[in-house]
Design an enzyme around this catalytic site. Structure first.
Site, PDB file in Angstrom:
ATOM      1  N   HIS A 273     -10.326  -4.666   1.084  1.00 10.95           N
ATOM      2  CA  HIS A 273      -9.578  -3.417   1.303  1.00 10.95           C
ATOM      3  C   HIS A 273      -8.316  -3.649   2.109  1.00 10.95           C
ATOM      4  O   HIS A 273      -7.275  -3.115   1.815  1.00 10.95           O
ATOM      5  CB  HIS A 273     -10.332  -2.457   2.237  1.00 10.95           C
ATOM      6  CG  HIS A 273     -11.658  -1.978   1.793  1.00 10.95           C
ATOM      7  ND1 HIS A 273     -11.914  -0.643   1.669  1.00 10.95           N
ATOM      8  CD2 HIS A 273     -12.787  -2.628   1.480  1.00 10.95           C
ATOM      9  CE1 HIS A 273     -13.178  -0.502   1.310  1.00 10.95           C
ATOM     10  NE2 HIS A 273     -13.725  -1.675   1.188  1.00 10.95           N
ATOM     11  N   CYS A 274      -8.523  -4.369   3.234  1.00 13.27           N
ATOM     12  CA  CYS A 274      -7.551  -4.299   4.327  1.00 13.27           C
ATOM     13  C   CYS A 274      -6.136  -4.648   3.902  1.00 13.27           C
ATOM     14  O   CYS A 274      -5.204  -3.932   4.261  1.00 13.27           O
ATOM     15  CB  CYS A 274      -7.990  -5.211   5.472  1.00 13.27           C
ATOM     16  SG  CYS A 274      -9.351  -4.493   6.395  1.00 13.27           S
ATOM     17  N   ILE A 275      -5.967  -5.725   3.159  1.00 10.27           N
ATOM     18  CA  ILE A 275      -4.605  -6.156   2.832  1.00 10.27           C
ATOM     19  C   ILE A 275      -4.107  -5.534   1.523  1.00 10.27           C
ATOM     20  O   ILE A 275      -3.014  -4.981   1.491  1.00 10.27           O
ATOM     21  CB  ILE A 275      -4.515  -7.703   2.759  1.00 10.27           C
ATOM     22  CG1 ILE A 275      -5.303  -8.343   3.889  1.00 10.27           C
ATOM     23  CG2 ILE A 275      -3.074  -8.159   2.735  1.00 10.27           C
ATOM     24  CD1 ILE A 275      -4.701  -8.285   5.238  1.00 10.27           C
ATOM     25  N   ASP A 278      -5.025  -0.895   2.088  1.00 11.33           N
ATOM     26  CA  ASP A 278      -4.667  -0.032   3.219  1.00 11.33           C
ATOM     27  C   ASP A 278      -3.159   0.209   3.388  1.00 11.33           C
ATOM     28  O   ASP A 278      -2.749   1.355   3.643  1.00 11.33           O
ATOM     29  CB  ASP A 278      -5.268  -0.572   4.532  1.00 11.33           C
ATOM     30  CG  ASP A 278      -6.792  -0.611   4.482  1.00 11.33           C
ATOM     31  OD1 ASP A 278      -7.366  -0.079   3.512  1.00 11.33           O
ATOM     32  OD2 ASP A 278      -7.399  -1.186   5.395  1.00 11.33           O
TER      33      ASP A 278
END
Ligand code: NAD
Length: 340
Positions: A273-275, A278
Site C-alpha cells: 500500500h504505502c508507496i 498512499d
C-alpha cells in the site's frame, strides 16, 4: 475537562476495553499489543475466516506469533467477532480497515465510510474513536465527525475522535510496534489527550500533533518521501546504465557521508500500500484544492515503469546471446515482495 472526559481518561490509563475494527496487518498486531498491555480487546472483522482464526488462536499475520495470540485468547484478554454490537461497551474503538485506490487511482474510502456508519450505529457518550487507516487529510473531520454528530454526539464533548497513522513495517524485527513512536492528533485538544492516553499503554513514545489533518498528513509525507527517493534511485539506476557505471557502488560510497544523505535503492517495482497507493490519496486531495502534486505523479510514473525497464534489460541480455525473449525461461533471484 468534563466529568465524561475525566472518567474516560481514567479508564484508558487503567485497563480499558479496546475494540479493533479490521483484523489485518495493522489491526491484529495492535489488538495483541493492547491485550498484552492489560486491556480487554475485542476484534471485529467482516471476514468470518479471520474471526474464526483469532478465536482458534491461529495467526495469519507474520508479526503475530500464534502462541501469544492463543495465550491471550485463552486468558480472555482477546476475543473476536463479526458483530459490531460487541463494541458498544468499549472505551476506545480503533478503525483499521483497508483504503485502496479505485480504477482511476482515486481514493476508495468506502471501507472507512462503512466502518464509521457501523460505529455510528452503536456509539455512546464517553467513547474514543480512532481512525488508523491511511487516508487523505480531512477524512476524520469530514467522514467520522458528522456521522457521530448526527447521533447527537459532539466530538470533544460527548465522544472523542482522533486520527493516528499506523507506521508498522511488517516483518521488521528491529522496529516493532512498541518502539515506533506513535503520532496522534485529535479533533479537539481533549480528543488528543484521550488518544495519547490510549497509546501510551502500548507505545514507548507518543507524539501529539495539533489536529487530525496534521496526523493524516504526517503519514502521507512519510510515504511520499519514500516514493520520491525510491524513484530517484530508480532513475539513477537507469541513467548509470547509460554511462556504464555501477549504481550500487555509487550508493554505497555516497552513504559514507555522515549527514545530508540517506540511501534508497533501485528495484524492479513496488508492492503493498504505502508507496504505490498512499501518495495518490494526497495527490487526489491536492487536485481537489487546485494543486498539482508533481513529485507524487512523477515518482509514481518512474516507479511504475521499472517492471517494463527490467523486462527490457532481460530482453537485451538475451539478445546479446542471440536468444528471443519469447520462449526463454528466466530465473528471477533476489527479488521479493515486501508487504506494505
Ligand atoms: N499493512 C501495513 O503494513 C500498513 C502500514 C501502515 C498503514 N496501513 C494502512 O492501514 C489500513 C489497514 O491495512 P491492513 O494492511 O491492515 O489491511 P488488511 O486488508 O490486512 O486488513 C483490513 C481488514 O479489515 C476488514 N474490514 C473491512 N471492512 C470492515 C468493516 N466494515 N468492519 C470490520 N472489518 C472490516 C477486512 O476484512 C480485513 O480483514 C490501510 O489503510 C492501510 O493503508 C497498512
Amino acid at each position: 475537562m468534563t466529568p465524561t472526559a475525566e472518567a474516560l481518561k481514567q479508564r484508558l490509563a487503567a485497563s480499558p476495553t479496546v475494540g479493533l475494527i479490521g483484523l489485518g496487518y495493522v489491526g491484529l498486531p495492535l489488538a495483541v499489543a493492547f491485550a498484552e498491555s492489560g486491556a480487554t480487546v475485542i476484534g471485529v472483522d467482516l471476514d468470518v475466516r479471520r474471526v474464526a482464526a483469532v478465536r482458534a488462536g491461529e495467526s495469519f499475520i507474520e508479526d503475530v506469533p500464534a502462541e501469544s495470540l492463543a495465550r491471550l485468547v485463552r486468558a480472555g484478554r482477546l476475543s473476536a467477532s463479526d458483530d459490531i454490537g460487541t463494541l458498544s461497551e468499549a472505551d476506545a474503538i480503533v478503525i483499521c480497515v483497508p483504503t485502496p485506490l479505485g480504477k482511476s487511482k482515486e481514493p476508495d474510502i468506502s471501507f472507512i465510510v462503512a466502518a464509521t456508519d457501523a460505529v455510528a450505529g452503536i456509539i455512546r457518550r464517553g467513547q474514543l474513536v480512532v481512525l488508523e487507516s491511511t487516508t487523505y487529510p480531512g477524512t476524520t473531520q469530514e467522514i467520522l465527525v458528522p456521522r457521530f454528530e448526527a447521533r447527537g454526539l459532539i466530538a470533544g464533548r460527548d465522544v472523542f475522535v482522533a486520527f493516528s497513522p499506523e507506521r508498522i513495517d511488517p516483518g521488521n524485527r528491529r522496529w516493532t510496534l512498541r518502539d515506533i513512536p506513535k503520532v496522534v492528533g485529535g479533533v479537539t485538544p481533549v480528543c488528543t489527550t484521550m488518544v495519547a492516553e490510549l497509546y501510551a499503554t502500548v507505545m514507548d513514545q507518543v507524539v501529539p500533533v495539533s489536529s487530525t489533518q496534521v496526523a493524516e498528513m504526517v503519514k502521507l509525507l512519510e510515504n511520499t518521501f519514500r516514493s520520491v527517493n525510491i524513484a530517484l534511485a530508480n532513475e539513477f539506476a537507469w541513467m548509470c546504465r547509460k554511462f556504464d557505471i555501477n549504481v550500487w557502488e555509487i550508493i554505497d560510497a555516497a552513504k559514507s557521508k555522515p549527514f545530508g544523505f540517506m540511501p534508497f535503492y533501485p528495484g524492479p517495482g513496488l508492492g503493498g500500500h504505502c508507496i504505490p497507493i498512499d501518495p495518490f490519496y494526497l495527490s487526489w486531495k491536492a487536485r481537489q484544492a487546485g494543486f498539482e502534486a508533481r513529485f507524487i505523479e512523477l515518482a509514481g510514473a518512474v516507479n511504475g515503469s521499472m517492471p517494463h525497464y527490467v523486462v527490457t534489460l532481460i530482453s537485451d541480455a538475451l539478445n546479446n546471446v542471440r536468444l528471443p525473449l519469447r520462449g526463454s525461461k528466466v530465473l528471477v533471484a533476489g527479488a521479493r515482495f515486501s508487504p506494505p
